[in-house]
Design an enzyme around this catalytic site. Sequence first.
Site, short mmCIF file in Angstrom:
data_model
loop_
_atom_site.label_atom_id
_atom_site.label_comp_id
_atom_site.label_asym_id
_atom_site.label_seq_id
_atom_site.Cartn_x
_atom_site.Cartn_y
_atom_site.Cartn_z
N ASP A 29 -4.41 11.89 -3.43
CA ASP A 29 -3.30 11.11 -2.87
C ASP A 29 -2.07 11.97 -2.63
OD1 ASP A 29 -2.12 8.86 -1.86
OD2 ASP A 29 -1.67 7.96 -3.81
N ASN A 77 -8.11 1.39 3.54
CA ASN A 77 -7.45 2.34 4.45
C ASN A 77 -7.63 2.00 5.93
OD1 ASN A 77 -8.05 5.19 2.23
ND2 ASN A 77 -6.17 4.02 2.50
C1 IPE Z 1 -6.24 5.79 -2.41
O1 IPE Z 1 -5.02 6.21 -1.88
C2 IPE Z 1 -7.34 6.04 -1.43
C3 IPE Z 1 -7.67 7.44 -1.18
C4 IPE Z 1 -7.14 8.48 -1.76
C5 IPE Z 1 -8.70 7.65 -0.19
P1 IPE Z 1 -4.07 5.19 -1.11
O2 IPE Z 1 -2.88 5.95 -0.70
O3 IPE Z 1 -4.81 4.48 -0.06
O4 IPE Z 1 -3.73 4.13 -2.27
P2 IPE Z 1 -2.50 3.15 -2.45
O5 IPE Z 1 -2.37 2.37 -1.19
O6 IPE Z 1 -1.29 3.98 -2.71
O7 IPE Z 1 -2.86 2.32 -3.64
C1 IPE Z 2 -4.37 10.31 0.64
O1 IPE Z 2 -3.09 10.62 1.07
C2 IPE Z 2 -5.40 10.44 1.73
C3 IPE Z 2 -5.99 9.17 2.18
C4 IPE Z 2 -5.77 7.98 1.68
C5 IPE Z 2 -6.92 9.26 3.28
P1 IPE Z 2 -2.18 9.49 1.71
O2 IPE Z 2 -2.44 9.45 3.17
O3 IPE Z 2 -2.36 8.21 1.00
O4 IPE Z 2 -0.73 10.08 1.44
P2 IPE Z 2 0.53 9.26 0.98
O5 IPE Z 2 0.17 8.50 -0.23
O6 IPE Z 2 0.90 8.37 2.13
O7 IPE Z 2 1.56 10.30 0.71
MG MG Z 3 -1.50 7.36 -0.60
#
Ligand code: IPE
Ligand code: IPE
Ligand code: MG
Length: 251
Positions: A29, A77
């Site tokens: 994340d 997502n």
């Molecule tokens: C969790 O991260 C999913 C992945 C890393 C693929 P998200 O960024 O989607 O999670 P939330 O929305 O902060 O809980």
């Molecule tokens: C995790 O990074 C990757 C996926 C969920 C695919 P994020 O895209 O959630 O990055 P932040 O949380 O917005 O910084």
């Molecule tokens: Mg994220």
Amino acid sequence: MTAKPTVLRDLPADLQQERLPKHVAVIMDGNGRWAKQRGLPRIMGHRRGVDTLKELLRCCRDWGIGALTAYAFSTENWGRPLEEVDFLMTLFERVLRQELREMMEEQVRIRFVGDLSRLPASLRAEIERSMAETSQNQGIQFSVATNYGGRQEIVQACRAIATQVEQGKLHSEDIDEALFSQHLYTQGTVDPDLLIRTSGEMRISNFLLWQMAYAEIYITDTLWPDFDRAEFHRALVDYQQRDRRFGRLSS
Ligand code: IPE
Ligand code: IPE
Ligand code: MG
């Protein structure tokens, strides 16, 4: 084909090999925030995140960790802007194609966990090819959670079991934890011992809900593209200091 001997490269002296986790799960994340901090579009963070994952996989292999599961795309997502979703699907496909040769050389066994039916057909084809080609490899089990949701996984397991009961192939009394686990996408892999989440978020976000029952949780503020070997080392040192009681008392 004979298995390559396991050579432990550079295991840091403060890590005890016999107390390493057998299975590490990681919620990658913070890609978007990493890019934002640099004034870049979010997708640049995802691109950098791939390098981080490749390095973590190498590190697990070098240090003799048998299984790594990475959360790449959750069932939630899909709610992101279409351009970002499309970019991610294309990125997964391209990376898979590019990395297959190295995975063969390194004896990586790749597996995808999640509902693959909703993914673009060209990505699915690449996924199936990589799983088939690496299936006999003897090295690390590398699972990529793609269109994965812990609740979705549990529901699909319930359906599969209910169908067998309806067909008279199974009695409801035969349903126990072991049988249930066998109907999860992760069947055949030990539950994660260690869950790492980057970017400081203190939540599970629908990842491996069943399997996580007794995982040790390690959260770092570091954003995923900056998570490196030194960070992973810190997580493992921390893990080795935990007292895993599993509901019992300390020995
Ligand atoms: C969790 O991260 C999913 C992945 C890393 C693929 P998200 O960024 O989607 O999670 P939330 O929305 O902060 O809980
Ligand atoms: C995790 O990074 C990757 C996926 C969920 C695919 P994020 O895209 O959630 O990055 P932040 O949380 O917005 O910084
Ligand atoms: Mg994220």
